[in-house]
Design an enzyme around this catalytic site. Structure first.
Site, PDB file in Angstrom:
ATOM      1  N   GLN A 234      40.638  39.238  38.725  1.00  0.00           N
ATOM      2  CA  GLN A 234      39.296  39.744  38.420  1.00  0.00           C
ATOM      3  C   GLN A 234      38.249  38.645  38.637  1.00  0.00           C
ATOM      4  O   GLN A 234      38.455  37.502  38.236  1.00  0.00           O
ATOM      5  CB  GLN A 234      39.276  40.231  36.972  1.00  0.00           C
ATOM      6  CG  GLN A 234      38.084  41.074  36.610  1.00  0.00           C
ATOM      7  CD  GLN A 234      38.340  41.901  35.348  1.00  0.00           C
ATOM      8  OE1 GLN A 234      39.465  42.084  34.930  1.00  0.00           O
ATOM      9  NE2 GLN A 234      37.266  42.396  34.747  1.00  0.00           N
TER      10      GLN A 234
ATOM     11  N   SER B  63      46.425  35.867  36.904  1.00  0.00           N
ATOM     12  CA  SER B  63      46.147  36.940  35.945  1.00  0.00           C
ATOM     13  C   SER B  63      46.522  38.292  36.556  1.00  0.00           C
ATOM     14  O   SER B  63      47.685  38.532  36.896  1.00  0.00           O
ATOM     15  CB  SER B  63      44.681  36.875  35.517  1.00  0.00           C
ATOM     16  OG  SER B  63      44.403  37.817  34.492  1.00  0.00           O
ATOM     17  N   LEU B  64      45.538  39.168  36.744  1.00  0.00           N
ATOM     18  CA  LEU B  64      45.784  40.475  37.343  1.00  0.00           C
ATOM     19  C   LEU B  64      46.484  40.355  38.702  1.00  0.00           C
ATOM     20  O   LEU B  64      47.281  41.225  39.091  1.00  0.00           O
ATOM     21  CB  LEU B  64      44.442  41.201  37.480  1.00  0.00           C
ATOM     22  CG  LEU B  64      44.314  42.562  38.154  1.00  0.00           C
ATOM     23  CD1 LEU B  64      44.213  42.467  39.654  1.00  0.00           C
ATOM     24  CD2 LEU B  64      45.452  43.507  37.766  1.00  0.00           C
TER      25      LEU B  64
ATOM     26  N   ARG C 103      46.314  49.320  32.179  1.00  0.00           N
ATOM     27  CA  ARG C 103      46.165  47.974  31.616  1.00  0.00           C
ATOM     28  C   ARG C 103      44.692  47.641  31.403  1.00  0.00           C
ATOM     29  O   ARG C 103      44.298  47.138  30.343  1.00  0.00           O
ATOM     30  CB  ARG C 103      46.800  46.958  32.567  1.00  0.00           C
ATOM     31  CG  ARG C 103      46.636  45.479  32.175  1.00  0.00           C
ATOM     32  CD  ARG C 103      47.206  44.612  33.303  1.00  0.00           C
ATOM     33  NE  ARG C 103      47.264  43.195  32.974  1.00  0.00           N
ATOM     34  CZ  ARG C 103      46.335  42.304  33.294  1.00  0.00           C
ATOM     35  NH1 ARG C 103      45.232  42.708  33.939  1.00  0.00           N
ATOM     36  NH2 ARG C 103      46.488  41.027  32.981  1.00  0.00           N
TER      37      ARG C 103
ATOM     38  N   HIS D  79      43.318  37.360  27.804  1.00  0.00           N
ATOM     39  CA  HIS D  79      44.291  36.288  27.600  1.00  0.00           C
ATOM     40  C   HIS D  79      44.091  35.533  26.287  1.00  0.00           C
ATOM     41  O   HIS D  79      44.190  34.303  26.237  1.00  0.00           O
ATOM     42  CB  HIS D  79      44.280  35.320  28.785  1.00  0.00           C
ATOM     43  CG  HIS D  79      44.614  35.980  30.089  1.00  0.00           C
ATOM     44  ND1 HIS D  79      45.850  36.518  30.367  1.00  0.00           N
ATOM     45  CD2 HIS D  79      43.851  36.241  31.188  1.00  0.00           C
ATOM     46  CE1 HIS D  79      45.840  37.054  31.567  1.00  0.00           C
ATOM     47  NE2 HIS D  79      44.638  36.907  32.085  1.00  0.00           N
TER      48      HIS D  79
ATOM     49  N   GLN E 178      51.687  38.082  29.075  1.00  0.00           N
ATOM     50  CA  GLN E 178      50.569  37.571  29.875  1.00  0.00           C
ATOM     51  C   GLN E 178      49.243  38.165  29.427  1.00  0.00           C
ATOM     52  O   GLN E 178      48.197  37.522  29.515  1.00  0.00           O
ATOM     53  CB  GLN E 178      50.813  37.880  31.356  1.00  0.00           C
ATOM     54  CG  GLN E 178      49.786  37.282  32.302  1.00  0.00           C
ATOM     55  CD  GLN E 178      49.269  38.295  33.306  1.00  0.00           C
ATOM     56  OE1 GLN E 178      48.809  39.367  32.934  1.00  0.00           O
ATOM     57  NE2 GLN E 178      49.361  37.946  34.580  1.00  0.00           N
TER      58      GLN E 178
END
Length: 313
Positions: free
Chosen positions: A11, A91-92, A116, A202, A251
């Site tokens: 992102q 991340s994503l 998500r 996170h 995560q």
């Protein structure tokens, strides 16, 4: 042929029209059609037309970045690009990496990533959380300062993304982040930059979202990746689908250990690490982590694809 790794952005790298440079490339076109069918929504139109405010919504951003990363990877393979020795995602972007590695299908990943994103957005009311990039301090010092701020205030704040040796993103409640920033500035942080995000990713505030995600992951088909995938949360390569599910669950509320991940790639002898997908954020981070030893570029259109292939000759 030189061994190399692909890393997939998350992102923040999205932009309206970010796949336009591919033109009518069959691999990109087919990827967009598959994603649209899985979602029941015109993903190609969303990416091409936006508008920017719509694309920036978490429920859309995570989806389009995952799809864009997969599209670039499929174009790479369609043009004769070799299979990487290792993949990872920020991340994503880890979801893009898992699709590229064959651990899950794009058809399954599209609704999972949309779920998500919605769960993360639902977990914290807009405006009550914050994320801030801290520049100029070591990540260990940033993490310790966040721990102290959390203890002193009773608020949630922690290190969320260890992006490079002198850039760490923190996340938590707005009050907790503000207290940590005050402490970090006294410790010598050069700058604290607020991130334009709608939720504090996170960190512990994402635990409710992670619990919802865990249930959805349990119902999603995962298989052993055909390409090793190094994950964010443990900086580990997992082959068991249940362990992959658990890493994705953790995560969501744990830190992205990007510096350690890139160092681990280096330790495996990988000096060529290419960003696969829109933007150049990860390529720049990798250079700041590995300096002169890293050879990197971004595969985001036909020209950069050709450039990256030339680097492996």
């Amino acid at each position: 042929m030189t061994n190399f790794a692909f890393v997939f952005p998350g992102q923040g790298s999205q932009s309206v029209g970010m796949l336009d440079a591919w033109g009518d490339h069959p691999a990109v076109r087919d990827t967009l059609a598959e994603a649209s069918a899985a979602l029941g929504e015109d993903v190609a139109r969303l990416i091409h037309e936006g508008p920017e405010a719509t694309l920036a919504l978490t429920v859309n951003t995570q989806l389009v970045m995952m799809v864009a990363g997969v599209a670039a990877y499929r174009a790479w393979r369609a043009e004769g690009g070799p299979v990487p020795a290792l993949v990872a995602g920020h991340s994503l972007g880890e979801y893009s990496a898992l699709v590229a590695a064959g651990a899950m299908t794009l058809t399954d990943a599209v609704p999972l990533v949309r779920f998500r994103a919605q769960a993360m957005q639902d977990a914290v009311p807009v405006g009550t959380g914050a994320m801030m990039a801290i520049l100029g301090l070591d990540g260990v010092d940033v993490a310790r300062a966040c721990d102290q701020a959390a203890r002193d205030s009773g608020e949630v704040v922690s290190a969320a993304n260890f992006n490079d040796p002198k850039q760490t993103v923190i996340a938590g409640s707005r009050a907790g982040v503000d207290m940590a920033v005050d402490l970090l500035k006294r410790m010598g942080a050069k700058r604290a930059m607020p991130l334009s995000v709608s939720a504090p990713f996170h960190c512990a505030l994402m635990k409710p979202a992670a619990e919802r995600l865990r249930e959805r992951l349990a119902a999603t088909t995962l298989v052993t990746p055909a390409i090793p995938v190094i994950n964010n949360i443990d900086v580990a390569i997992e082959t068991d689908p249940d362990r992959i599910r658990d890493a994705l669950y953790r995560q969501a509320f744990g830190p992205v250990r990007w510096v350690e991940l890139v160092v681990a790639m280096h330790g495996r002898g990988l000096r060529h690490i290419f960003e696969c997908g829109p933007g150049r954020v990860l390529a720049k981070m990798i250079k700041r982590i590995e300096h002169a030893e890293a050879t990197t570029t971004t595969v985001l259109d036909p020209a950069t694809l050709a450039e990256a292939r030339g680097m492996l000759a």
